[in-house]
Write an enzyme that holds these catalytic residues in place. Sequence first.
Site, PDB file in Angstrom:
ATOM      1  CB  SER A 234      -0.920  -0.020   1.220  1.00  0.00           C
ATOM      2  OG  SER A 234      -0.536   0.974   2.136  1.00  0.00           O
ATOM      3  CE  LYS A 235      -2.222   6.248  -3.155  1.00  0.00           C
ATOM      4  NZ  LYS A 235      -2.572   6.798  -4.446  1.00  0.00           N
ATOM      5  NE  ARG A 236      -3.652   4.718   3.060  1.00  0.00           N
ATOM      6  CZ  ARG A 236      -4.181   4.757   1.844  1.00  0.00           C
ATOM      7  NH1 ARG A 236      -4.046   5.810   1.088  1.00  0.00           N
ATOM      8  NH2 ARG A 236      -4.831   3.722   1.352  1.00  0.00           N
ATOM      9  NE  ARG A 237       1.252  -2.055   4.892  1.00  0.00           N
ATOM     10  CZ  ARG A 237       0.005  -2.480   4.686  1.00  0.00           C
ATOM     11  NH1 ARG A 237      -0.896  -2.351   5.608  1.00  0.00           N
ATOM     12  NH2 ARG A 237      -0.332  -3.040   3.538  1.00  0.00           N
ATOM     13  CB  VAL A 240       4.005   1.167  -3.735  1.00  0.00           C
ATOM     14  CG1 VAL A 240       3.643   0.303  -2.551  1.00  0.00           C
ATOM     15  CG2 VAL A 240       3.331   2.515  -3.635  1.00  0.00           C
TER      16      VAL A 240
END
Length: 469
Positions: A234-237, A240
């Site tokens: 995920s791009k928040r975590r 990526v």
Amino acid sequence: MTVRVRFAPSPTGMFHVGGARSALQNWIFAKQQGGVFVLRVEDTDAARNKPEWTEGILSALEWIGIARDTYEGPYFQSAYAGEHRAAAGRLHDAGRAYYCDCTREAVQARTGSQYQGYDGFCRDRGLPPGEGRALRFRTPDEGTTVVVDLIRGEPTFENKLIEDFVIARGDGSPVFLLANVVDDMTMGITHVIRAEEHLPNTPKQQLLWDALGVKPPVWAHVPVVVNEKRQKLSKRRDKVALEAYRDEGYLAAAMRNYLMLLGWAPSGDREIVPWSVIEEEFRLAEVNPSPAFFDEKKLRAFNGEYIRALPVDEFVAACRPWLTGTGTIAPPPWQPEEFDADAFAAVAPLAQTRIAVLSEIVPNVDFLFLADPLIDEAAWAKAMKEGAAELLDAAVAGYTALESWDAESLKSTLEAVGAERGLKLGKAQAPVRVAVTGRTVGLPLFESLEVLGRERTLARLRAARLRLV
Ligand code: GLU
């Protein structure tokens, strides 16, 4: 029939490595089949799209080897709004879709709050179009929808479990499910190769193909890409963005080879193979349907191998953006005029075997270009123990008297200085290294001193000595 595949990113953020993987798989499949790769930018979410994301996708694709002259497009989904609306109208006129004015609250009041689907309340109300009325597809009550998927066999879905889903919103705008299908039809797409997260959409989309009277494509849902905790990247975590890897100094060749290993491997237990082998051996049908682990550590090691395999002059050229701070890459700590290409070329072979990503070149060579080394205080404290001042004095004396300023002589001189104090070379090196480079680790010391030159080396040793007074 010519094979036509498409890659259909939504330009709503940085380009995801999972997307890059799907793009490569589509591109290779098209090439193998003598087909066409179509690029379609799904830009209908006006609130989230930005033109710079589109440009970012195109240049990231180019970087990874999908050059602009090897595909058809880019087409922009927003340009096909008329087709999307016309298809919605045809479905309505044919009785395959109906207008609905139910709110979610109204549906839940009838069905209970657990129920997420639609209960078909408006199916037979014959509502005319109107402000706020969504258009829903009338899914068949019976039978099954069988999806032909090159990777997953024939996933079969019970039609009665598929709700009457929305195909156009209350303001008349078609939703993703419909726009995506209509575009695939308009563009003559024969194979839809995309990420697994779209599999739940597929029976609905195939019902739309059927209802619009066009033979559906063959599907291939490639595995979801996960992190070490088996969570979807995920791009928040997670890191990526393909651009982030590029700017950190991953080589395009390593990156694309690694991406192709997500769920697939070339023959003979090999992982690092020429791209031509991947193009030849890759089989969509051999892709493992289980989630694919994106192992950043492995990618790093992989990249290091690619770096070491470069001819030195290519390595030197590849480092250049980090040495000069070109484009999206952060500028190095030295001034442009302090950079010395010849000095860099002299140490490049030593650095090439030591770094895993190109950005690591900067801390390895900054001592060469900065007027004063960047002293790492922890390294200083560790190296400048008792006896360091005397050792530096002796090194200055030895190096001042040196006739030939070459790595061999620099080494034997310091060896002798150390021996007089009962120190092995490694111990004797530490204060010299920190004085000259600011760090405890780095390129081989004596080659570094040779390239740095007599004057600058002696000046730094003296400066360090003064600090120890
Ligand atoms: N725009 C969609 C996405 O980025 C495309 C889905 C598809 O490939 O059909 O997820």
